[in-house]
Design an enzyme around this catalytic site. Structure first.
Site, PDB file in Angstrom:
ATOM      1  N   HIS A  30      56.921 -40.446   1.369  1.00 39.27           N
ATOM      2  CA  HIS A  30      56.719 -41.690   0.471  1.00 39.27           C
ATOM      3  C   HIS A  30      57.986 -42.636   1.222  1.00 39.27           C
ATOM      4  O   HIS A  30      58.847 -42.047   1.776  1.00 39.27           O
ATOM      5  CB  HIS A  30      57.694 -41.207  -0.796  1.00 39.27           C
ATOM      6  CG  HIS A  30      56.616 -40.346  -1.693  1.00 39.27           C
ATOM      7  ND1 HIS A  30      56.913 -38.897  -1.340  1.00 39.27           N
ATOM      8  CD2 HIS A  30      56.010 -40.513  -2.733  1.00 39.27           C
ATOM      9  CE1 HIS A  30      56.121 -38.366  -2.314  1.00 39.27           C
ATOM     10  NE2 HIS A  30      55.313 -39.177  -2.984  1.00 39.27           N
ATOM     11  N   ASP A  62      61.338 -41.273   0.892  1.00 40.17           N
ATOM     12  CA  ASP A  62      61.978 -40.114   1.506  1.00 40.17           C
ATOM     13  C   ASP A  62      62.628 -40.477   2.889  1.00 40.17           C
ATOM     14  O   ASP A  62      63.481 -39.868   3.275  1.00 40.17           O
ATOM     15  CB  ASP A  62      60.668 -39.465   1.941  1.00 40.17           C
ATOM     16  CG  ASP A  62      59.855 -38.847   0.552  1.00 40.17           C
ATOM     17  OD1 ASP A  62      60.377 -39.159  -0.369  1.00 40.17           O
ATOM     18  OD2 ASP A  62      58.742 -38.683   0.847  1.00 40.17           O
TER      19      ASP A  62
HETATM   20  C1  XUL Z   1      53.341 -34.865  -7.341  1.00 39.48           C
HETATM   21  C2  XUL Z   1      52.681 -34.999  -5.873  1.00 39.48           C
HETATM   22  C3  XUL Z   1      53.115 -36.188  -5.030  1.00 39.48           C
HETATM   23  C4  XUL Z   1      52.277 -36.808  -4.084  1.00 39.48           C
HETATM   24  C5  XUL Z   1      52.722 -38.015  -3.522  1.00 39.48           C
HETATM   25  O1  XUL Z   1      52.915 -33.793  -7.716  1.00 39.48           O
HETATM   26  O2  XUL Z   1      51.872 -34.283  -5.487  1.00 39.48           O
HETATM   27  O3  XUL Z   1      54.108 -35.563  -4.140  1.00 39.48           O
HETATM   28  O4  XUL Z   1      51.419 -36.059  -3.330  1.00 39.48           O
HETATM   29  O5  XUL Z   1      53.176 -38.965  -4.244  1.00 39.48           O
END
Ligand code: XUL
Ligand code: CO
Length: 442
Positions: free
Chosen positions: A107, A110
């Site tokens: 993300h 991150d």
């Molecule tokens: C949350 C989840 C996230 C997604 C990316 O449950 O799985 O980490 O994979 O936003």
């Protein structure tokens, strides 16, 4: 000096993890995952495209609602935002390289901390993107997919693209634009939308129809921007039924496929399925994978497992060979994930505090998948699994059954066949027989 490690090493004493085979008692080795081994016509590396998740492994501090951090990361010490982000990237790439992960996912927040200032965040993202690009080049590690975190900041408490306040939606757009830019720049093969807050907490204050229309419009403009800027990869929607919302719009695979069809997004979007999301939706992962595969939308997968005794997203590392074998049967028959891979969206437990724990966790996950792939391939090659399944439908292969499949029989003709042929025989579904086949090849 090792060019990949620079002058600092975060996982000291851990060497490159090697395949040592089943007889090895070295816990820092692979017993099943042999990346170049060919199974069902392709190397394991190619079937899986294993990826590390930046958020769990390098940001998740082990804090929970009852207690403070337990994972005190040496890469999270410097006060300067960019220097801290670079340390984190160094640690991440050291880990990917030592473990033999060829892909990663992140993300925006991150890879570098964000502030309240959009221009500042864009600058931060391009600085760290340039650094990640160098790390990718030096290591050969590639970006599986990027995404934007549209759920942690307090402004998203009522949703991001489904927020009733248009200004919040524009902030989400600014993040998605920058995250797409980074994904394109880093050569990512995918871009994921997981809508943690795209749903509602109470219908009393929610216009569901309007929110879903906004979500679709938002996905369309993001798609158009990325395509106009040269993104050739796949967009993924990652279904989850709830948590943190009470009800999430991307509930499960079937719901998302209906949504994509309704808003004409099927050409650009596929599914990124996650095991613990499937079980929260009351399904098995196998169910979700089969739904996606049948629709030609099996794009990518987030690997983890839940806990049978509690009903939330515990994101534990996968270790259930039996369940994974069923998943691998579907994966092999579908021809693999297209174009994605297997992202370890899993976290070590709060009390797993040794640097080696992150390695044990991933090694266990990779070995479990590898073993399951081998078992599934054996089942497909040596057992009558396929034949039993095919034979169940033999009555539709010819004669009147075939005519029905071809749309050549009306309701009255069907009735006439029933009347002429009497009571059907009881034909066994052979469930236990098939379950035993899986155990036999493990
Ligand atoms: C949350 C989840 C996230 C997604 C990316 O449950 O799985 O980490 O994979 O936003
Ligand atoms: Co996920």
């Amino acid at each position: 000096m090792n060019v990949l490690l620079g002058d600092k090493e975060f996982f000291k004493g851990i060497q490159k993890i090697k395949f040592e085979g089943q007889d090895s008692d070295n816990p820092l080795s692979f017993r099943w995952y042999d990346e170049n081994r060919i199974v069902a016509g392709r190397s394991m590396k190619d079937w899986f495209k294993f990826a590390g998740a930046y958020w769990h492994s390098f940001c998740g501090t082990g804090a929970d609602p009852f207690g403070e951090s337990t994972h005190l990361f040496p890469w999270d010490q410097k006060s300067d935002v960019v220097e801290r982000a670079k340390d984190k990237a160094d640690a991440a790439f050291e880990f990917f390289t030592k473990l033999g992960l060829h892909y990663y996912c992140f993300h925006d927040v991150d890879v570098i901390d964000h502030s309240d200032n959009i221009l500042d965040n864009e600058k931060r993202m391009s600085t760290i993107t340039a650094y990640l690009k160098e790390k990718q080049k030096a290591s050969g590690v590639q970006l599986l997919w990027g995404t934007a975190n549209l759920f942690s900041n307090r402004k998203y408490m009522n949703g991001a693209s489904t927020n009733p306040d248009f200004l919040v939606l524009t902030h989400a757009a600014s993040q998605v634009k920058a995250a797409i830019d980074a994904t394109i720049d880093l050569g990512g093969s995918g871009y994921t939308f997981w809508g943690g807050r795209e749903g509602y907490m109470s219908l009393l204050n929610t216009n569901m129809k309007r929110e879903k229309d906004h979500l679709a419009k938002f996905l369309q403009v993001a798609r158009d921007y990325a395509r106009a800027n040269g993104f050739k990869g796949s967009f993924y929607i990652e279904p989850k039924p709830c948590e943190p919302s009470k009800h999430q719009y991307d509930y499960d695979a079937e719901t998302v496929i209906g949504f994509l069809r309704q808003y004409d997004l099927l050409n650009d979007f596929k599914l990124n399925l996650e095991v613990n999301h499937a079980t929260l939706a009351g399904h098995t992962m196998q169910h979700e994978m089969q739904i996606a595969a049948d629709a030609g939308l099996l794009g990518s997968m987030d690997a983890n497992r839940g806990d049978m005794q509690n009903g939330w997203d515990t994101d534990q590392f996968p270790n259930n060979i039996n369940e994974l074998t069923e998943c691998m049967l579907i994966l092999i028959e579908a021809g693999g994930l297209q174009p994605g891979g297997i992202n370890f969206d899993a976290k070590i437990r709060r009390n797993s505090t040794d640097p080696a724990d992150l390695f044990y966790a991933h090694i266990g996950g990779m070995d479990s998948f590898a073993r399951a792939l081998i078992v599934a391939d054996q089942i497909l090659q040596k057992s009558d699994y396929k034949k039993v399944r095919t034979n169940r439908y033999a009555s539709f292969d010819s004669g009147k059954g075939k005519e029905f499949e071809n749309g050549q029989l009306n309701l009255t003709q069907l009735r006439d066949i029933a009347a002429a042929n009497g009571v059907p025989e009881l034909i066994s579904g052979k469930q236990e027989y098939l379950e035993n086949i899986i155990n036999r090849y493990i």
